[in-house]
Design a protein around this motif. Sequence first.
Motif, PDB file in Angstrom:
ATOM      1  N   TYR A 239      51.489  47.245  30.096  1.00 40.38           N
ATOM      2  CA  TYR A 239      51.020  46.875  28.752  1.00 40.38           C
ATOM      3  C   TYR A 239      50.955  45.366  28.601  1.00 40.38           C
ATOM      4  CZ  TYR A 239      51.037  46.399  23.651  1.00 40.38           C
ATOM      5  OH  TYR A 239      50.741  46.046  22.367  1.00 40.38           O
ATOM      6  N   CYS A 240      52.032  44.673  28.985  1.00 38.08           N
ATOM      7  CA  CYS A 240      52.072  43.218  28.833  1.00 38.08           C
ATOM      8  C   CYS A 240      51.040  42.535  29.716  1.00 38.08           C
ATOM      9  CB  CYS A 240      53.471  42.694  29.155  1.00 38.08           C
ATOM     10  SG  CYS A 240      54.719  43.098  27.912  1.00 38.08           S
ATOM     11  N   SER A 241      50.868  43.043  30.937  1.00 36.38           N
ATOM     12  CA  SER A 241      49.900  42.440  31.846  1.00 36.38           C
ATOM     13  C   SER A 241      48.488  42.538  31.283  1.00 36.38           C
ATOM     14  CB  SER A 241      49.971  43.141  33.208  1.00 36.38           C
ATOM     15  OG  SER A 241      49.055  42.562  34.120  1.00 36.38           O
ATOM     16  N   ILE A 277      51.354  31.298  31.038  1.00 39.67           N
ATOM     17  CA  ILE A 277      51.595  32.679  31.463  1.00 39.67           C
ATOM     18  C   ILE A 277      52.644  32.689  32.572  1.00 39.67           C
ATOM     19  CG2 ILE A 277      50.554  34.782  32.380  1.00 39.67           C
ATOM     20  CD1 ILE A 277      47.859  33.796  31.330  1.00 39.67           C
ATOM     21  N   PRO A 278      53.802  33.316  32.358  1.00 40.91           N
ATOM     22  CA  PRO A 278      54.837  33.340  33.393  1.00 40.91           C
ATOM     23  C   PRO A 278      54.352  33.998  34.681  1.00 40.91           C
ATOM     24  CG  PRO A 278      55.718  34.071  31.269  1.00 40.91           C
ATOM     25  CD  PRO A 278      54.228  33.988  31.120  1.00 40.91           C
ATOM     26  N   ASN A 279      54.889  33.537  35.803  1.00 41.31           N
ATOM     27  CA  ASN A 279      54.545  34.122  37.098  1.00 41.31           C
ATOM     28  C   ASN A 279      54.884  35.610  37.119  1.00 41.31           C
ATOM     29  OD1 ASN A 279      53.668  31.688  38.192  1.00 41.31           O
ATOM     30  ND2 ASN A 279      55.704  31.129  38.938  1.00 41.31           N
ATOM     31  N   GLY A 280      53.995  36.399  37.692  1.00 39.86           N
ATOM     32  CA  GLY A 280      54.247  37.821  37.832  1.00 39.86           C
ATOM     33  C   GLY A 280      53.723  38.677  36.704  1.00 39.86           C
ATOM     34  N   ILE A 281      53.235  38.042  35.617  1.00 35.89           N
ATOM     35  CA  ILE A 281      52.726  38.818  34.477  1.00 35.89           C
ATOM     36  C   ILE A 281      51.370  39.444  34.814  1.00 35.89           C
ATOM     37  CG2 ILE A 281      51.871  38.692  32.104  1.00 35.89           C
ATOM     38  CD1 ILE A 281      54.868  38.635  32.268  1.00 35.89           C
ATOM     39  N   LEU A 282      50.456  38.646  35.355  1.00 42.23           N
ATOM     40  CA  LEU A 282      49.119  39.140  35.680  1.00 42.23           C
ATOM     41  C   LEU A 282      49.147  39.840  37.035  1.00 42.23           C
ATOM     42  CD1 LEU A 282      46.981  36.050  34.578  1.00 42.23           C
ATOM     43  CD2 LEU A 282      47.580  38.079  33.243  1.00 42.23           C
ATOM     44  N   ARG A 283      48.809  41.117  37.052  1.00 38.38           N
ATOM     45  CA  ARG A 283      48.870  41.888  38.296  1.00 38.38           C
ATOM     46  C   ARG A 283      47.544  42.600  38.545  1.00 38.38           C
ATOM     47  NH1 ARG A 283      54.936  44.480  38.832  1.00 38.38           N
ATOM     48  NH2 ARG A 283      56.083  42.670  38.026  1.00 38.38           N
ATOM     49  N   TRP A 284      47.123  42.546  39.795  1.00 32.34           N
ATOM     50  CA  TRP A 284      45.843  43.136  40.180  1.00 32.34           C
ATOM     51  C   TRP A 284      45.802  44.631  39.878  1.00 32.34           C
ATOM     52  CZ3 TRP A 284      41.194  41.319  41.788  1.00 32.34           C
ATOM     53  CH2 TRP A 284      40.304  42.245  42.323  1.00 32.34           C
ATOM     54  N   LYS A 285      46.901  45.335  40.117  1.00 33.48           N
ATOM     55  CA  LYS A 285      46.884  46.789  39.954  1.00 33.48           C
ATOM     56  C   LYS A 285      46.718  47.216  38.499  1.00 33.48           C
ATOM     57  CE  LYS A 285      51.928  47.554  39.788  1.00 33.48           C
ATOM     58  NZ  LYS A 285      53.037  48.345  40.384  1.00 33.48           N
ATOM     59  N   TYR A 286      46.957  46.310  37.561  1.00 27.32           N
ATOM     60  CA  TYR A 286      46.767  46.627  36.148  1.00 27.32           C
ATOM     61  C   TYR A 286      45.436  46.120  35.615  1.00 27.32           C
ATOM     62  CZ  TYR A 286      51.846  47.320  36.364  1.00 27.32           C
ATOM     63  OH  TYR A 286      53.105  47.733  36.697  1.00 27.32           O
ATOM     64  N   ALA A 287      44.711  45.362  36.428  1.00 24.31           N
ATOM     65  CA  ALA A 287      43.446  44.774  35.978  1.00 24.31           C
ATOM     66  C   ALA A 287      42.365  45.850  36.015  1.00 24.31           C
ATOM     67  CB  ALA A 287      43.065  43.599  36.868  1.00 24.31           C
ATOM     68  N   ARG A 293      40.202  41.049  36.491  1.00 21.58           N
ATOM     69  CA  ARG A 293      40.402  40.867  37.935  1.00 21.58           C
ATOM     70  C   ARG A 293      40.081  39.419  38.332  1.00 21.58           C
ATOM     71  NH1 ARG A 293      37.150  45.723  38.056  1.00 21.58           N
ATOM     72  NH2 ARG A 293      38.520  47.555  37.999  1.00 21.58           N
ATOM     73  N   LEU A 294      39.021  38.881  37.730  1.00 17.38           N
ATOM     74  CA  LEU A 294      38.658  37.489  37.997  1.00 17.38           C
ATOM     75  C   LEU A 294      39.780  36.548  37.567  1.00 17.38           C
ATOM     76  CD1 LEU A 294      36.599  35.309  38.792  1.00 17.38           C
ATOM     77  CD2 LEU A 294      35.587  35.552  36.510  1.00 17.38           C
ATOM     78  N   LEU A 295      40.384  36.830  36.420  1.00 15.58           N
ATOM     79  CA  LEU A 295      41.477  35.999  35.936  1.00 15.58           C
ATOM     80  C   LEU A 295      42.671  36.053  36.888  1.00 15.58           C
ATOM     81  CD1 LEU A 295      42.570  34.226  33.595  1.00 15.58           C
ATOM     82  CD2 LEU A 295      43.534  36.319  32.618  1.00 15.58           C
ATOM     83  N   VAL A 296      42.974  37.252  37.405  1.00 18.09           N
ATOM     84  CA  VAL A 296      44.085  37.381  38.351  1.00 18.09           C
ATOM     85  C   VAL A 296      43.827  36.518  39.587  1.00 18.09           C
ATOM     86  CG1 VAL A 296      45.306  38.968  39.891  1.00 18.09           C
ATOM     87  CG2 VAL A 296      44.736  39.689  37.558  1.00 18.09           C
ATOM     88  N   VAL A 297      42.599  36.536  40.086  1.00 16.36           N
ATOM     89  CA  VAL A 297      42.256  35.754  41.279  1.00 16.36           C
ATOM     90  C   VAL A 297      42.409  34.264  41.018  1.00 16.36           C
ATOM     91  CG1 VAL A 297      40.388  35.099  42.839  1.00 16.36           C
ATOM     92  CG2 VAL A 297      40.741  37.507  42.258  1.00 16.36           C
ATOM     93  N   VAL A 298      41.828  33.770  39.911  1.00 14.68           N
ATOM     94  CA  VAL A 298      41.885  32.326  39.657  1.00 14.68           C
ATOM     95  C   VAL A 298      43.307  31.876  39.331  1.00 14.68           C
ATOM     96  CG1 VAL A 298      39.489  32.260  38.887  1.00 14.68           C
ATOM     97  CG2 VAL A 298      41.315  32.514  37.188  1.00 14.68           C
ATOM     98  N   SER A 299      44.117  32.772  38.775  1.00 14.14           N
ATOM     99  CA  SER A 299      45.506  32.399  38.500  1.00 14.14           C
ATOM    100  C   SER A 299      46.296  32.241  39.790  1.00 14.14           C
ATOM    101  CB  SER A 299      46.171  33.441  37.597  1.00 14.14           C
ATOM    102  OG  SER A 299      46.353  34.675  38.263  1.00 14.14           O
ATOM    103  N   ARG A 300      45.999  33.084  40.775  1.00 17.59           N
ATOM    104  CA  ARG A 300      46.688  32.974  42.063  1.00 17.59           C
ATOM    105  C   ARG A 300      46.220  31.755  42.842  1.00 17.59           C
ATOM    106  NH1 ARG A 300      46.727  39.388  43.947  1.00 17.59           N
ATOM    107  NH2 ARG A 300      48.208  40.085  42.339  1.00 17.59           N
ATOM    108  N   LEU A 301      44.936  31.433  42.705  1.00 18.71           N
ATOM    109  CA  LEU A 301      44.400  30.243  43.376  1.00 18.71           C
ATOM    110  C   LEU A 301      44.721  28.969  42.612  1.00 18.71           C
ATOM    111  CD1 LEU A 301      40.850  31.556  44.377  1.00 18.71           C
ATOM    112  CD2 LEU A 301      42.850  31.285  45.863  1.00 18.71           C
TER     113      LEU A 301
END
Length: 323
Positions: A239-241, A277-287, A293-301
């Motif tokens: 939910y939070c992600s 956004i704290p580390n670990g909040i955005l997760r690919w499996k919840y996107a 999904r694009l946001l998850v990628v750019v956050s990791r990069l």
Amino acid sequence: MIDLISVIVPVYNVEPYLRKCVDSILAQSYSNLEVILVDDGSPDGCGAICDEYAAKDARVRVIHKPNGGVSDARNAGLDIMTGDYVAFVDSDDWIDKQHLSSMYALVNGGADIAVSDVQLVRTDETEICRFVYQQCEDIADESIFGYAWNKLYRRSIIGEVRFTIPFMEDLPFNLRILGEKNPNYAFTKTASYYYLKREDSIMTSPVSHEKVQNFALFINEMLLTAPLYYSDDEKCRQYCSRLIGNQACNLFCEISSYMPYSVSQKSRIMKEILCAIPNGILRWKYADHTLLRLLVVVSRLRCPILFHFAYRMILKCKEGANT
């Protein structure tokens, strides 16, 4: 004896719209009302208009206070209300004559919270769209309980719960009630609340450093309140992600499409958002959609400007497909 409904209206810089709002409340078919107009240090003529209504209708009470934002204004109303039930109406919106009576029928029948459908309208009153709410598996969905202004609450179900943040303040307020009180809720099936879509409203204000700071406060509050509703850790993380990711996506899209900033300025503001956004909040499996999904990628990069260029490309592809 008929129950008293308190209607709390936070008022700030809405002089062209305020009379329509208050007139619609005073014209309700359910007449046993306490209308609390909270002048939140408005710089225009709103304070005088509030006093004018109080002078001609005994049901109107006015609070004049220094500017503190919509949450602070609503809390000031909650602190002095005397009604058995409470509704919130934003001061640039208005309500149908049967709005309160249709919701009162539900709470009088046992519901703790009644929810009305909403009509989104332009300033010329033409309808943009209609939001129809219904029972769903996850009632904490922000599309249903992300707002306080289309609801009627039993006073006892609110208790000491108050609005705590200046950005997306309604969702954590409602989540606390849902998690701590486990209320019954029901839907009217009538679109009796008219939400005015304004170009100059707070919700459509440019993404600034202050807005990013408020987004950070929203994240912290959601990480505190979501576990009150979700006892399952995995569901809470999901939910939070999704919620925090979707709000970040909205800000990124707004910056990319509408903000008159240079590319470097957009990159700086996007970085501020990612840092909030704290580390670990955005997760690919919840996107569950492309932008998330694009946001998850750019956050990791750690390269948010990639979102800008990718989003612009997505928009061009959609425009090409429609021509």
